[in-house]
Design a protein around this motif. Structure first.
Motif, PDB file in Angstrom:
ATOM      1  N   ALA A   1       0.740  -1.188  -0.066  1.00 31.68           N
ATOM      2  CA  ALA A   1       0.039  -0.099   0.025  1.00 31.68           C
ATOM      3  C   ALA A   1       0.762   1.170  -0.208  1.00 31.68           C
ATOM      4  O   ALA A   1       0.510   2.208  -0.615  1.00 31.68           O
ATOM      5  CB  ALA A   1      -0.863  -0.030   1.236  1.00 31.68           C
ATOM      6  N   THR A   2       1.919   1.252   0.591  1.00 31.63           N
ATOM      7  CA  THR A   2       2.828   2.466   0.695  1.00 31.63           C
ATOM      8  C   THR A   2       3.830   2.451  -0.304  1.00 31.63           C
ATOM      9  O   THR A   2       4.575   3.659  -0.656  1.00 31.63           O
ATOM     10  CB  THR A   2       3.573   2.220   2.096  1.00 31.63           C
TER      11      THR A   2
ATOM     12  N   TYR B   1       1.315   2.051  -5.135  1.00 27.60           N
ATOM     13  CA  TYR B   1       0.368   3.164  -5.379  1.00 27.60           C
ATOM     14  C   TYR B   1       0.853   4.389  -5.370  1.00 27.60           C
ATOM     15  O   TYR B   1       0.292   5.524  -4.718  1.00 27.60           O
ATOM     16  CB  TYR B   1      -1.083   2.945  -4.631  1.00 27.60           C
TER      17      TYR B   1
ATOM     18  N   SER C   1      -4.338  11.501   1.772  1.00 25.94           N
ATOM     19  CA  SER C   1      -4.167  10.218   1.167  1.00 25.94           C
ATOM     20  C   SER C   1      -4.423   8.985   2.113  1.00 25.94           C
ATOM     21  O   SER C   1      -4.249   9.003   3.157  1.00 25.94           O
ATOM     22  CB  SER C   1      -2.834  10.129   0.539  1.00 25.94           C
TER      23      SER C   1
ATOM     24  N   ASN D   1      -2.453   6.462   1.456  1.00 23.47           N
ATOM     25  CA  ASN D   1      -0.954   6.017   1.529  1.00 23.47           C
ATOM     26  C   ASN D   1      -0.481   6.364   2.709  1.00 23.47           C
ATOM     27  O   ASN D   1      -0.238   7.637   2.728  1.00 23.47           O
ATOM     28  CB  ASN D   1      -0.203   6.337   0.289  1.00 23.47           C
TER      29      ASN D   1
END
Length: 403
Positions: A222-223, A226, A252, A254
């Motif tokens: 996820a970090t 994207y 965000s 993220n």
């Protein structure tokens, strides 16, 4: 000797002028120094390799000769045209030596400076095979970072029984697609988490890692996955984060973007409030450290989480009132905060002068809110007498009269 020359944490590097004087002195050490000058230079450079860059420009050619045997190839080009022929020759010989493939005979039998130095050099097939087949996991992990490691050894180590070795392989930038795919399905989540930080993953791989049963793997994908190329440049420090863009990043999904946004000191108050309640601890810590409007309670909570305590205490918005409620905290560093509370009950301060931890006892003995009779009593305490004498609330007239 390495400890003497080492650079301490948060200590600025020695100025070039000081290093030049030190290197000059090391050329002719006193007779009572049990080291040869070349050993002293090795320790000096090993403690901080950037010092070699000062040595290659030292006015004394003897220092430049030592630098020629330690500097990396790109820095040695400067010495190839040195006015001293011995320095130029040493630089040329050092470049030739650095280009030479390291063989098994070059590797010392035990871990030492030379051992790790050899493993940074171009590796022959024979030496790579020897290290990879050994039981020395630390050395194996070390050579994985070597760009000259042969592809077949990289392939072999990707199947190593130690997950730490496979995870190190997963971080190599030159992996072929088939090897990335295999490591993305590794049975150990630590390996999959490293794969999740790679660029260039396929959509199928990203989807699979995003649905991984391990939380660390899902967080990693996820970090890292994207993120646009522009965002990557900002995160890498290659571009600045615009204030308006920082507000968008603060919202965000993220956490990497939110962590970076939290470092911007000009964020508006509503964004500060949002980030102060962020579920990610690193986001909250960055906000506490970098934003002048971060709430005092946020700074305290980050302190309690043992994050950057020294810097947090130096910030003007760190709270003081209400800290006496921490008098029974399990961490003695937290109990020290009670002495900062201007409204602390004197009885609480007095009680903490008998704390099990010496640092707490001494801090409370110096606290101006300690009752005067307790300050006077501590003057007869061998351990705390000096701290009690330094207490600004000490009534010296009473003490003198008593004497």
């Amino acid at each position: 000797m390495a400890w003497v020359f080492a650079r301490r944490k948060q200590q600025p590097p020695l100025p070039d002028e000081a290093l030049i004087r030190l290197m000059t002195d090391l050329l002719d050490p006193p007779d009572d120094v049990p080291f040869a000058n070349y050993e002293l230079f090795e320790e000096l450079f090993f403690a901080d390799w950037s010092r070699v860059l000062v040595a290659v420009r030292h006015p004394d050619p003897r220092v430049r000769r030592f630098a020629a045997s330690h500097a990396w190839r790109d820095d040695l080009r400067f010495l190839l045209t040195d006015p001293d022929p011995q320095v130029a020759a040493a630089a040329a010989a050092s470049i030739a030596e650095q280009d030479r493939l390291m063989e098994p005979a070059d590797l010392p039998g035990q871990h030492c400076h030379a051992f790790w130095w050899v493993l940074q050099r171009p590796l022959s097939q024979a030496l790579a095979e020897q290290v990879a087949a050994s039981d020395d996991v630390e050395a194996i992990q070390y050579i994985i970072n070597n760009p000259t490691l042969p592809p077949d050894i990289v392939e072999m180590l990707s199947h190593h029984p130690e997950a730490g070795v496979r995870a190190r392989v997963a971080g190599r930038a030159d992996l072929i697609a088939e090897r990335v795919a295999a490591l993305a399905a590794d049975p150990d989540p630590a390996v999959r988490a490293v794969v999740a930080t790679r660029t260039g993953l396929t959509g199928e791989q990203i989807d699979a890692l995003a649905a991984d049963p391990d939380d660390a793997v899902r967080t990693a994908i996820a970090t890292h996955a994207y993120v646009s190329e522009g965002e990557r440049a900002i995160l890498a420090g290659e571009a600045d984060l615009d204030p308006q863009e920082a507000v968008r990043w603060a919202r965000s999904e993220n956490p990497r973007l939110r962590r970076r946004a939290a470092q911007r000191p000009e964020l508006p108050s509503d964004t500060v409030a949002l980030l102060a309640a962020d579920p990610d601890a690193a986001v909250r810590a960055n906000l506490a450290l970098y934003h002048p409007g971060a709430p005092g309670e946020l700074l305290l909570s980050c302190f309690l989480e043992n994050r950057d305590r020294t810097k947090l205490l130096s910030l003007p918005q760190f709270p003081e009132s209400g800290l006496s409620r921490l008098a029974d905290h399990a961490d003695p560093v937290v109990r020290l905060l009670v002495a900062r509370d201007p409204d602390a009950d004197p009885a609480v301060i007095a009680h903490l002068t008998t704390d099990p931890h010496q640092s707490v006892r001494k801090a409370m003995a110096r606290c101006p809110r300690l009752p005067s009779d307790r300050i006077t009593a501590l003057l007869n305490d061998a351990e705390l007498a000096a701290d009690a004498a330094a207490n600004p609330s000490l009534d010296w007239r009473t003490v003198v009269e008593a004497l």
